[in-house]
Enzyme design. Structure first.
Site, PDB file in Angstrom:
ATOM      1  N   HIS A  58       0.828  -1.225   0.000  1.00  0.00           N
ATOM      2  CA  HIS A  58       0.000   0.000   0.000  1.00  0.00           C
ATOM      3  C   HIS A  58       0.856   1.268   0.000  1.00  0.00           C
ATOM      4  CE1 HIS A  58      -3.881  -2.056   0.591  1.00  0.00           C
ATOM      5  NE2 HIS A  58      -3.178  -2.923   1.298  1.00  0.00           N
ATOM      6  N   ASN A 131     -10.338  -2.726   2.470  1.00  0.00           N
ATOM      7  CA  ASN A 131     -10.042  -2.716   1.039  1.00  0.00           C
ATOM      8  C   ASN A 131     -11.315  -2.421   0.264  1.00  0.00           C
ATOM      9  OD1 ASN A 131      -7.242  -3.285   0.864  1.00  0.00           O
ATOM     10  ND2 ASN A 131      -7.602  -5.460   1.198  1.00  0.00           N
TER      11      ASN A 131
END
Ligand code: NDP
Length: 481
Positions: A58, A131
């Site tokens: 990420h 997510n």
């Protein structure tokens, strides 16, 4: 340190006026440069240290501030104060991200998107670190470093490695559901505004009487789900790699504030023992036919960060940042993340990462922690720094002890009992239109074509076949196998 905005005087980092910021101090006009030019030394040395380690996953992200407003009273399920009263608003910050690419990588790639929300509640920060997909590739944190190795670069060639990606997935059939979602149209969202968000894990909510339920979070985009055409996405990745980052910034800048409605699914505590699969397995969704969505509130993003590094890069989220009324479930992937995120931030940003303005709770922090690198508070001054004590220091709140729960069984390294990795990806395939199925198959065929092993391809086709024979058959045909 920020420049003093009320003063146009350029200063050194220790606050003294700078006499010359264009010419270093040299012996004569040709040099050499003098070591005593301490402004130059500090300037170069600080520049060398401008980066903190990028997140191992990420790394590429975009963030925004906003608020969360309660639209339905769910205090029968949770005592979390920020969810208690209809109309109540809580400030929040969100960071969206891709998973596998580096800090400067392209936005419009096929990848899950991180959807990490920090609620600055009166009872402390609550981080929901999810997510844009309701499930995950694996369900035990012990597999995470191996999984991410396959998503990153080959140690010799420094190239992305589709053979490793599909090798790992084909040996880990629990990934099939997430792989199917990832390869579907929703694998490349049109913008960060046009996708849903999910807490993905199962969490525990506890009400004021101490009664617990299991909960899953769904943020549904009010902009509608929109995805990118594969060819356009590839073109944008080359020509406009920060496309999603820019879109989010511009939308908010133009007053077009993106919003999501938050829903939850609630499962009575006892159902977890009898549901048809383990509800803590993060590779599965709970059918909405069994546990319908219940609206909770609305999240609106209405303010851009003033400074990317200070707010987005230094933002630290941890699925373990709970507030009273919200607790962990036994989900094994969540259990690993409860450790890993805080640890990542202690490494990346430092042990005092929660002192930074973007991470600092609005609730008063009284934790007896002292010292550590970059301590940015008054470090507790001379107040009591241990507990228990005889000097009126902060004390615990027994009413907020985590709810007790039963455990049983032998301690061992073991898998979830349930091994049906196929029904839910098959259900997803079957709910798609024919056009969506054709694109899904095409995306998979293109992604698997570079795999340098027919054995891996055949193993993976076997999984698709078990999800739905037609699904597997079409991929096999596409790959000429
Ligand atoms: P439901 O019909 O009750 O729910 C279907 C869900 O699928 C909705 O949340 C819908 O979200 C979502 N969906 C619709 N089209 C797509 C798509 N093209 N790609 C991804 N998701 C889509 O059925 P079930 O709850 O029994 O679930 C069936 C399958 O739907 C599951 O196996 C799972 O793969 C998928 N799914 C389920 C979710 C859940 O929480 N139960 C959440 C997301 C997906 P929307 O209304 O936004 O289109």
């Amino acid at each position: 340190m920020t420049a003093n905005r009320n003063n146009d005087k350029l200063t050194t980092s220790w606050g003294a006026p700078v006499g010359d910021n264009q010419n270093s101090m040299t012996a004569g006009s040709r040099g050499p440069t003098l070591l005593q030019d301490v402004h130059l030394l500090e300037k170069l040395a600080h520049f060398n240290r401008e980066r903190v380690p990028e997140r191992v996953v990420h790394a590429k992200g975009a963030g925004a501030h906003g608020y969360f407003e309660v639209t339905r009273d769910l205090s029968q399920y949770t005592k979390a104060a920020f969810l208690s009263d209809v109309g109540k608003r809580t400030p929040m910050f969100i960071r969206f991200s891709t998973v596998a690419g580096e800090l400067g990588s392209a936005d419009t790639v096929r990848d899950p998107r991180g959807f990490a929300v920090k609620f600055y509640t009166e009872e402390g920060n609550y981080d929901l670190v999810g997510n844009n997909t309701p499930v995950f590739f694996i369900r035990d944190a012990i597999k995470f470093p191996d999984f991410i190795h396959t998503q990153k670069r080959h140690p010799q060639t420094h190239l992305k490695n589709p053979t490793a990606v599909w090798d790992f997935w084909s040996h880990s059939p629990e990934s099939l559901h997430q792989v199917t979602i990832l390869m579907s149209d929703r694998g490349i969202p049109a913008t960060l505004r046009h996708m849903h968000g999910f807490g993905s894990h199962t969490f525990k909510w506890v009400n004021a009487e101490g009664r617990a339920v299991w909960v899953k979070y769904h943020f549904k985009t009010e902009q509608g789900v929109q995805n990118l055409d594969v060819k356009l996405a590839a073109q944008l990745a080359g020509e406009h790699p920060d496309y999603h980052t820019e879109d989010l910034f511009n939308a908010i800048d133009n007053g077009d504030f993106p919003a999501w409605t938050l829903y939850v699914q609630i499962m009575p505590e006892e159902d977890a023992n009898s549901y048809r699969f383990d509800p803590f397995d993060v590779t599965k969704v709970w059918s909405q036919k069994d546990y319908p969505l219940i609206e909770v509130g609305r999240m609106v993003l209405d303010r851009n960060p003033e400074n990317y590094f200070a707010e987005v890069e230094q933002a630290t989220f941890s699925p373990g940042s709970f507030v009273p009324g919200i607790e962990a479930s036994p989900d094994k992937m969540l259990q690993g993340r409860l450790f890993a995120y805080g640890d990542a931030h202690r490494y990346r940003v430092g042990a005092n990462h929660n002192h930074l303005p973007i991470n600092r709770p609005i609730a008063e922090v009284n934790n007896n922690q002292r010292d550590g690198a970059m301590n940015a508070t008054n470090n507790g001054g001379g107040s009591v720094y241990y507990e228990p004590n005889s000097f009126g220091g902060a004390t615990e709140s027994p009413q907020h002890k985590a709810a007790a729960f039963e455990v049983s069984g032998q301690a061992d390294s073991m898998s979830y009992d349930h091994d049906d990795h196929y029904t839910q990806p098959g259900d997803l395939y079957r709910l798609l239109s024919e056009e969506e199925r054709a694109r899904l198959v095409q995306n998979i065929v293109e992604a698997m074509t570079p795999v340098k092993s027919d054995e891996i391809k055949l193993r993976q086709i076997g999984h698709f076949r078990k999800a739905d024979p037609e699904f597997g058959q079409r991929i096999a045909e596409g790959l000429g196998l």
